[in-house]
Scaffold this motif. Structure first.
Motif, PDB file in Angstrom:
ATOM      1  N   ARG A 168      12.074   4.203  12.215  1.00 11.87           N
ATOM      2  CA  ARG A 168      11.021   5.001  11.588  1.00 11.87           C
ATOM      3  C   ARG A 168       9.969   5.433  12.609  1.00 11.87           C
ATOM      4  NH1 ARG A 168       7.614   2.969   6.267  1.00 11.87           N
ATOM      5  NH2 ARG A 168       6.083   4.657   6.222  1.00 11.87           N
ATOM      6  N   PHE A 169       9.763   4.618  13.640  1.00 12.81           N
ATOM      7  CA  PHE A 169       8.814   4.941  14.713  1.00 12.81           C
ATOM      8  C   PHE A 169       9.063   6.339  15.264  1.00 12.81           C
ATOM      9  CE2 PHE A 169       8.119   5.339  19.266  1.00 12.81           C
ATOM     10  CZ  PHE A 169       6.860   4.825  19.482  1.00 12.81           C
ATOM     11  N   TYR A 170      10.322   6.659  15.550  1.00 12.04           N
ATOM     12  CA  TYR A 170      10.657   7.938  16.171  1.00 12.04           C
ATOM     13  C   TYR A 170      10.384   9.095  15.210  1.00 12.04           C
ATOM     14  CZ  TYR A 170      12.923   4.901  19.560  1.00 12.04           C
ATOM     15  OH  TYR A 170      13.163   3.927  20.512  1.00 12.04           O
ATOM     16  N   VAL A 171      10.722   8.905  13.937  1.00 11.50           N
ATOM     17  CA  VAL A 171      10.483   9.949  12.940  1.00 11.50           C
ATOM     18  C   VAL A 171       8.990  10.210  12.796  1.00 11.50           C
ATOM     19  CG1 VAL A 171      10.760  10.569  10.511  1.00 11.50           C
ATOM     20  CG2 VAL A 171      12.606   9.362  11.697  1.00 11.50           C
ATOM     21  N   GLU A 172       8.213   9.154  12.649  1.00 16.65           N
ATOM     22  CA  GLU A 172       6.774   9.319  12.435  1.00 16.65           C
ATOM     23  C   GLU A 172       6.086   9.944  13.641  1.00 16.65           C
ATOM     24  OE1 GLU A 172       5.345   5.474  11.288  1.00 16.65           O
ATOM     25  OE2 GLU A 172       5.732   5.880   9.156  1.00 16.65           O
ATOM     26  N   GLY A 248       2.636   7.912  26.768  1.00 17.89           N
ATOM     27  CA  GLY A 248       2.677   7.749  25.319  1.00 17.89           C
ATOM     28  C   GLY A 248       3.006   6.330  24.912  1.00 17.89           C
ATOM     29  N   GLU A 249       3.000   6.105  23.606  1.00 21.10           N
ATOM     30  CA  GLU A 249       3.311   4.771  23.084  1.00 21.10           C
ATOM     31  C   GLU A 249       4.773   4.427  23.380  1.00 21.10           C
ATOM     32  OE1 GLU A 249       2.959   2.171  18.934  1.00 21.10           O
ATOM     33  OE2 GLU A 249       2.481   4.323  18.947  1.00 21.10           O
ATOM     34  N   ALA A 250       4.997   3.219  23.896  1.00 24.56           N
ATOM     35  CA  ALA A 250       6.350   2.799  24.258  1.00 24.56           C
ATOM     36  C   ALA A 250       7.222   2.696  23.015  1.00 24.56           C
ATOM     37  CB  ALA A 250       6.304   1.466  24.987  1.00 24.56           C
ATOM     38  N   ALA A 251       8.414   3.278  23.095  1.00 23.36           N
ATOM     39  CA  ALA A 251       9.322   3.314  21.954  1.00 23.36           C
ATOM     40  C   ALA A 251      10.055   1.982  21.782  1.00 23.36           C
ATOM     41  CB  ALA A 251      10.326   4.450  22.133  1.00 23.36           C
ATOM     42  N   PRO A 252      10.434   1.639  20.535  1.00 22.05           N
ATOM     43  CA  PRO A 252      11.018   0.321  20.242  1.00 22.05           C
ATOM     44  C   PRO A 252      12.327   0.010  20.950  1.00 22.05           C
ATOM     45  CG  PRO A 252      10.292   1.394  18.235  1.00 22.05           C
ATOM     46  CD  PRO A 252      10.198   2.419  19.314  1.00 22.05           C
ATOM     47  N   TYR A 253      13.161   1.022  21.213  1.00 20.36           N
ATOM     48  CA  TYR A 253      14.470   0.739  21.805  1.00 20.36           C
ATOM     49  C   TYR A 253      14.463   0.889  23.330  1.00 20.36           C
ATOM     50  CZ  TYR A 253      15.977   1.171  16.937  1.00 20.36           C
ATOM     51  OH  TYR A 253      16.124   1.024  15.576  1.00 20.36           O
ATOM     52  N   ASN A 254      13.299   0.974  23.935  1.00 20.57           N
ATOM     53  CA  ASN A 254      13.230   1.052  25.394  1.00 20.57           C
ATOM     54  C   ASN A 254      13.910  -0.163  26.026  1.00 20.57           C
ATOM     55  OD1 ASN A 254      11.887   3.454  25.384  1.00 20.57           O
ATOM     56  ND2 ASN A 254       9.945   2.666  26.131  1.00 20.57           N
ATOM     57  N   GLY A 255      14.526   0.078  27.168  1.00 17.84           N
ATOM     58  CA  GLY A 255      15.180  -1.002  27.898  1.00 17.84           C
ATOM     59  C   GLY A 255      16.634  -1.206  27.532  1.00 17.84           C
TER      60      GLY A 255
END
Length: 290
Positions: A168-172, A248-255
């Motif tokens: 949902r992070f990416y959509v929002e 920007g805000e670090a995305a959840p699936y980074n790494g």
């Protein structure tokens, strides 16, 4: 069968318990008792603190179950506090594909066995998530190898009920024109849908589906998708543009590296996972419409 579920009151634990009840099993849920479940009189309940060995011992000593599904064990001490106390014919541990280091395309179960790594008795706060989960499997292999257990390894579990809100992070962020930092935009990754994750655990609980010589098993929807494909779809549906910015805000699936999860072992048992592309865009639509 008499089945003890440690955890199971939210996310993919809910479809798992529902499936077990539909199959006619006698289900007992063990939790802290702080989250009200939806199962009413159809389950029994035990209150315990999963991270405290003494609480586990007081709550579970002298109890006998056909199967124990431990959804909230993280570390080697969690394994010890369960298997030193519980009398069961089969123990199902909710592991993760994070035990593979690293994951890659067509990652198979035998690439991590829990034997070759040094066992460290640890709490869940002592190391990173991937390391404590590996240590849990090390304890299973090196100390409890004579017990009948299965370590179930999932990639990211996603669905409408996903309380982590990672997808949902990416959509929002697209909809709100919020900058985000993504370090693996084009990497193909695997996922599993939450209801399917629950049903597969219930499937494994049945003795006739699983032979005693199975230790680790992967679960994943078929196929992979990249974050770029996800963002492209959200942009097309919303008319908004993703703002990618190192600040920007670090995305959840980074790494995460590029990977896919091999599920041939599960398929040979008779469980067929869905195709990722048959439902991922419907899930994105759900988040967009919210």
């Amino acid at each position: 069968m008499k089945i003890l579920v440690i955890g199971g009151t939210r996310f993919f634990g809910i479809p798992m318990v529902r499936e077990l009840l539909l199959k006619g099993h006698q289900v007992t849920i063990a939790t802290r008792g702080k989250t009200q479940d939806i199962f009413g009189d159809s389950v029994k309940r035990i209150t315990l603190e999963r991270t405290e060995p003494e609480s586990m011992r007081n709550a579970l000593a002298d109890k006998v179950y056909d199967v124990v599904i431990d959804k909230i064990a993280y570390c080697s001490i969690d394994i010890k506090s369960a298997l030193d106390v519980i009398d069961c014919q089969k123990y199902i541990y909710m592991s993760t594909t994070a035990v593979y280091h690293p994951k890659h395309i067509n990652t198979k179960e035998e690439e991590f066995d829990g034997v070759s790594e040094e066992l460290i008795w640890c709490n869940r706060s002592e190391f990173s998530y991937d390391k404590v989960k590996r240590q849990a499997e090390c304890a299973l292999c090196q100390v409890y190898g004579d017990r009948n257990w299965i370590a179930v390894r999932y990639p990211f579990v996603i669905g409408k009920d996903d309380y982590t809100n990672r997808l949902r992070f990416y959509v929002e962020h697209v909809i709100n024109s919020a900058p985000m930092y993504i370090d693996n935009l084009n990497c193909q990754m695997g996922f599993i849908r939450s209801d399917e994750a629950g049903r597969f655990l219930a499937f494994l609980a049945d003795r006739e589906n699983v032979t005693d010589n199975i230790s680790a098993i992967n679960g994943s929807s078929m196929g992979t998708i990249s974050l770029k494909e996800i963002l492209d779809y959200v942009e097309k549906r919303t008319g908004k543009k993703a703002i990618l910015d190192p600040a920007g805000e670090a995305a959840p699936y980074n790494g995460e590296t590029e990977y896919s999860i091999n599920t041939e072992r599960a398929q040979k048992m008779g469980f067929q996972f869905s195709n990722l592309y048959d439902w991922i865009y419907d899930l994105l639509d759900y988040y967009i419409d919210m």
